[in-house]
Design a protein around this motif. Structure first.
Motif, PDB file in Angstrom:
ATOM      1  N   THR A   1       6.456   8.400  17.887  1.00  0.00           N
ATOM      2  CA  THR A   1       4.948   8.412  17.573  1.00  0.00           C
ATOM      3  C   THR A   1       4.637   9.232  16.109  1.00  0.00           C
ATOM      4  N   THR A   2       4.098   8.470  15.299  1.00  0.00           N
ATOM      5  CA  THR A   2       3.905   9.431  14.002  1.00  0.00           C
ATOM      6  C   THR A   2       2.819  10.512  14.296  1.00  0.00           C
ATOM      7  N   THR A   3       3.138  11.748  14.101  1.00  0.00           N
ATOM      8  CA  THR A   3       2.059  12.829  14.420  1.00  0.00           C
ATOM      9  C   THR A   3       1.654  13.232  13.163  1.00  0.00           C
ATOM     10  N   GLU A   4       0.729  14.094  12.924  1.00  0.00           N
ATOM     11  CA  GLU A   4       0.015  14.576  11.613  1.00  0.00           C
ATOM     12  C   GLU A   4       1.317  15.299  10.871  1.00  0.00           C
ATOM     13  N   GLN A   5       2.248  16.042  11.470  1.00  0.00           N
ATOM     14  CA  GLN A   5       3.178  16.654  10.749  1.00  0.00           C
ATOM     15  C   GLN A   5       4.154  15.617   9.893  1.00  0.00           C
ATOM     16  N   ILE A   6       4.496  14.471  10.916  1.00  0.00           N
ATOM     17  CA  ILE A   6       5.285  13.484  10.374  1.00  0.00           C
ATOM     18  C   ILE A   6       4.874  12.762   9.228  1.00  0.00           C
ATOM     19  N   ALA A   7       3.458  12.582   9.328  1.00  0.00           N
ATOM     20  CA  ALA A   7       2.684  11.900   8.291  1.00  0.00           C
ATOM     21  C   ALA A   7       2.781  12.609   7.146  1.00  0.00           C
ATOM     22  N   ARG A   8       2.592  13.900   7.015  1.00  0.00           N
ATOM     23  CA  ARG A   8       2.804  14.780   5.882  1.00  0.00           C
ATOM     24  C   ARG A   8       3.886  14.935   5.208  1.00  0.00           C
ATOM     25  N   GLU A   9       5.177  14.837   6.134  1.00  0.00           N
ATOM     26  CA  GLU A   9       6.234  14.908   5.533  1.00  0.00           C
ATOM     27  C   GLU A   9       6.572  13.446   4.770  1.00  0.00           C
ATOM     28  N   ALA A  10       6.230  12.401   5.465  1.00  0.00           N
ATOM     29  CA  ALA A  10       6.382  11.021   4.976  1.00  0.00           C
ATOM     30  C   ALA A  10       5.718  11.078   3.553  1.00  0.00           C
ATOM     31  N   VAL A  11       4.399  11.626   3.424  1.00  0.00           N
ATOM     32  CA  VAL A  11       3.777  11.539   2.075  1.00  0.00           C
ATOM     33  C   VAL A  11       4.500  12.076   1.227  1.00  0.00           C
ATOM     34  N   ARG A  12       5.157  13.207   1.297  1.00  0.00           N
ATOM     35  CA  ARG A  12       5.653  14.073   0.662  1.00  0.00           C
ATOM     36  C   ARG A  12       7.046  13.402   0.290  1.00  0.00           C
ATOM     37  N   ARG A  13       7.839  12.837   1.218  1.00  0.00           N
ATOM     38  CA  ARG A  13       9.223  12.386   0.831  1.00  0.00           C
ATOM     39  C   ARG A  13       8.949  11.015   0.149  1.00  0.00           C
ATOM     40  N   VAL A  14       7.606  10.240   0.137  1.00  0.00           N
ATOM     41  CA  VAL A  14       7.823   8.995  -0.597  1.00  0.00           C
ATOM     42  C   VAL A  14       6.894   9.210  -1.670  1.00  0.00           C
ATOM     43  N   LEU A  15       6.068  10.041  -1.868  1.00  0.00           N
ATOM     44  CA  LEU A  15       4.988  10.215  -3.091  1.00  0.00           C
ATOM     45  C   LEU A  15       5.432  11.460  -3.801  1.00  0.00           C
ATOM     46  N   GLY A  16       6.131  12.367  -3.303  1.00  0.00           N
ATOM     47  CA  GLY A  16       6.390  13.757  -4.016  1.00  0.00           C
ATOM     48  C   GLY A  16       5.489  14.555  -3.669  1.00  0.00           C
ATOM     49  N   ASP A  17       6.076  15.880  -4.345  1.00  0.00           N
ATOM     50  CA  ASP A  17       5.222  17.089  -3.932  1.00  0.00           C
ATOM     51  C   ASP A  17       3.968  17.328  -4.471  1.00  0.00           C
ATOM     52  N   ALA A  18       3.682  16.616  -5.478  1.00  0.00           N
ATOM     53  CA  ALA A  18       2.379  16.383  -6.352  1.00  0.00           C
ATOM     54  C   ALA A  18       1.264  15.845  -5.287  1.00  0.00           C
ATOM     55  N   ALA A  19       1.729  14.966  -4.273  1.00  0.00           N
ATOM     56  CA  ALA A  19       0.595  14.330  -3.531  1.00  0.00           C
ATOM     57  C   ALA A  19       0.023  15.269  -2.255  1.00  0.00           C
TER      58      ALA A  19
ATOM     59  N   HIS B   1      -4.041  11.838  -2.129  1.00  0.00           N
ATOM     60  CA  HIS B   1      -4.533  12.134  -3.398  1.00  0.00           C
ATOM     61  C   HIS B   1      -3.299  12.707  -4.425  1.00  0.00           C
ATOM     62  N   SER B   2      -3.440  11.903  -5.345  1.00  0.00           N
ATOM     63  CA  SER B   2      -2.150  12.328  -6.431  1.00  0.00           C
ATOM     64  C   SER B   2      -2.695  11.918  -7.881  1.00  0.00           C
ATOM     65  N   GLY B   3      -2.707  12.989  -8.502  1.00  0.00           N
ATOM     66  CA  GLY B   3      -3.467  12.727 -10.111  1.00  0.00           C
ATOM     67  C   GLY B   3      -4.557  12.187  -9.954  1.00  0.00           C
ATOM     68  N   ASP B   4      -4.977  10.996 -10.759  1.00  0.00           N
ATOM     69  CA  ASP B   4      -6.192  10.317 -10.676  1.00  0.00           C
ATOM     70  C   ASP B   4      -6.333   9.385  -9.694  1.00  0.00           C
TER      71      ASP B   4
ATOM     72  N   LEU C   1       4.403   3.207   8.363  1.00  0.00           N
ATOM     73  CA  LEU C   1       3.753   4.144   7.400  1.00  0.00           C
ATOM     74  C   LEU C   1       4.654   4.165   6.236  1.00  0.00           C
ATOM     75  N   ASP C   2       5.933   4.146   6.125  1.00  0.00           N
ATOM     76  CA  ASP C   2       6.873   4.241   5.090  1.00  0.00           C
ATOM     77  C   ASP C   2       6.413   3.162   4.249  1.00  0.00           C
ATOM     78  N   ASP C   3       6.157   1.941   4.820  1.00  0.00           N
ATOM     79  CA  ASP C   3       6.103   0.726   4.094  1.00  0.00           C
ATOM     80  C   ASP C   3       4.712   0.773   3.138  1.00  0.00           C
ATOM     81  N   ALA C   4       3.766   1.312   3.788  1.00  0.00           N
ATOM     82  CA  ALA C   4       2.364   1.558   3.478  1.00  0.00           C
ATOM     83  C   ALA C   4       2.532   2.606   2.304  1.00  0.00           C
ATOM     84  N   LEU C   5       3.309   3.740   2.266  1.00  0.00           N
ATOM     85  CA  LEU C   5       3.453   4.665   1.450  1.00  0.00           C
ATOM     86  C   LEU C   5       4.215   4.027   0.249  1.00  0.00           C
ATOM     87  N   ILE C   6       5.343   3.246   0.345  1.00  0.00           N
ATOM     88  CA  ILE C   6       5.899   2.653  -0.746  1.00  0.00           C
ATOM     89  C   ILE C   6       5.044   1.666  -1.506  1.00  0.00           C
ATOM     90  N   GLY C   7       4.242   0.995  -0.773  1.00  0.00           N
ATOM     91  CA  GLY C   7       3.124   0.201  -1.455  1.00  0.00           C
ATOM     92  C   GLY C   7       1.994   0.941  -2.336  1.00  0.00           C
TER      93      GLY C   7
END
Length: 88
Positions: A2-20, A37-40, A75-81
């Motif tokens: 089950t994707t938890t809040e913490q897992i979601a935050r880690e996935a965002v960081r892993r796929v989109l980087g530390d600036a996200a 949110h990342s950049g503009d 969630l990873d597929d969504a983040l990659i898109g």
């Protein structure tokens, strides 16, 4: 899994980087709403592991209740898109 809040935050960081930056809301039924949110750019992601993840990049002010442009099985597929649309 089950994707938890913490897992979601880690996935965002892993796929989109530390600036996200991710704001995650967990609902009683277990589904999540994630604002990234990342950049503009901004993306919204809603869903859970059993039903999939709907996502929209740079939603307009009138898009709030119209659903999502894209759907992904994970969630990873969504983040990659999203990464592709962010230009990262």
């Amino acid at each position: 899994m089950t994707t938890t809040e913490q897992i979601a935050r880690e996935a965002v960081r892993r796929v989109l980087g530390d600036a996200a930056h991710a704001d995650v809301t967990t609902f009683p039924g277990g589904n999540l709403s994630i604002s990234v949110h990342s950049g503009d750019h901004t993306a919204t992601i809603d869903g859970d592991d059993s039903s999939g993840w709907g996502w929209t990049v740079d939603p307009g002010t009138d898009d709030g209740f119209t659903g999502h442009e894209d759907v992904a099985a994970t969630l990873d597929d969504a983040l990659i898109g999203i990464r592709g649309r962010f230009g990262a």
